[in-house]
Structure formats: structure tokens, C-alpha cells
Design a protein around this motif. Structure first.
Motif: not given
Length: 178
Positions: A143-171
Motif C-alpha cells: 500500500a505504501v509503495v502504491a501510494a508513493i507511485r500515485q505521487r509520481g515516484f517509481q521506487p524500486a522496493d518498499d525501502n525506497e518507498a518508505d524513504a520517499i514517504a518520510i521525505l515527503l512527510w518532512a517537507m
């Protein structure tokens, strides 16, 4: 003759450049683990992300992965022209002993590096990140990977998706301070 290069001592390393978070320094988001997910908002606003593998290598002692992690942080700081803030996923419970030890070692290395370099750092609970990304604090990895992809990112796996989510949250929440 040694078959292995001698480790570089911390005192021999050049100091990493540090930019003030208030001055728009880079923000580094981390999902700490053997396969660490990372996302970086550079000083000029670009977002880059990926994963870094810190598995123990053959003939390495147990602490070498942490030295490689510290060297990787220095390299990121230099390439980004200064990190102003680090935000990481704060895990309070691990299913396995190995995972807990690895996380704790990376967290100790990260906090020591941030303290030495004067970089602000903040842990964010897993549920907060999942709720931010998906609307549910107990969402699964897919679900996290899918949500990050909906925002226009292409994470390779759940680790990258989590990091992008953390960054977006911080911003978007300015570190939880709206």
C-alpha cells in the motif's frame, strides 16, 4: 603484505559540509536497515532516491557495515553540498534479533555523525509515515509503495518507498510542525 585495505580513521576523514536546515539545506530521509532506503531533497529542490546495501561482506568484521554506512553519509553530504536535516523511520519493535541489532547500530552511527557534524535529526514513528502516505497507520508495504507511485515516484522496493514517504512527510509537515 595485507590483502585488505586498512580502515580509515574518523580523524583522517574530511569533515562533511553542513548546510543549515533554516537556510534550505538538503533533507535526507532514511529507512534504516541492511538494505537502507534513502531519499534526498537537494538544496536546489530536486528529489533523488534509492537504496544502499549494507550486508556484511566476506572477510569483514561485524562493525565494517557501520563504517561503510558512515562513509556513505559523508559521501552523500559532499555530493548534496551539505545536509541540513536527517529524518529517519523510528522503529520501536523488531520481529527479529538481527534486525534490531542492525537498526540499533545504524541509528547509533547516524546519531553520532549528526551530532559531530551539527546536523539536525529526527525520528518519525512508522505509523505516522504510513498514515501520511496511505491514510492508514497500519498499511502494508504494498500500500505504501502504491501510494508513493500515485505521487509520481517509481521506487524500486518498499525501502525506497518508505524513504520517499518520510521525505515527503518532512517537507509537507515541516517535520510535524504545521
Amino acid at each position: 603484505m595485507s590483502l585488505h585495505p586498512s580502515p580509515v580513521l574518523v580523524a583522517d576523514r574530511p569533515p562533511a559540509p553542513v548546510a543549515s536546515a533554516d537556510a534550505g539545506g538538503a533533507i535526507l530521509a532514511l529507512d534504516l536497515g541492511t538494505r537502507t532506503g534513502w531519499a534526498l531533497r537537494t538544496c536546489d529542490g530536486c528529489i533523488v532516491s534509492g537504496t544502499e546495501d549494507f550486508r556484511s561482506r566476506r572477510f569483514e568484521g561485524g562493525g565494517m557495515r557501520y563504517l561503510r554506512f558512515a562513509d556513505w553519509l559523508i559521501e552523500l553530504a559532499m555530493l548534496s553540498r551539505g545536509i541540513g536535516r536527517v529524518v529517519f523511520e523510528e522503529v520501536r519493535r523488531h520481529a527479529g534479533t538481527d534486525a534490531a541489532h542492525i537498526y540499533g547500530g545504524f541509528l547509533a552511527t547516524l546519531s553520532a555523525w549528526c551530532e559531530r557534524e551539527g546536523v539536525a535529526y529526527q525520528g518519525v514513528p512508522v505509523g505516522t509515515i504510513k498514515r501520511f502516505a496511505t491514510g492508514k497507520g497500519n498499511a502494508g508495504k504494498d500500500a505504501v509503495v502504491a501510494a508513493i507511485r500515485q505521487r509520481g515516484f517509481q521506487p524500486a522496493d518498499d525501502n525506497e518507498a518508505d524513504a520517499i514517504a518520510i521525505l515527503l512527510w518532512a517537507m509537507e509537515t515541516r517535520g510535524g510542525v504545521l
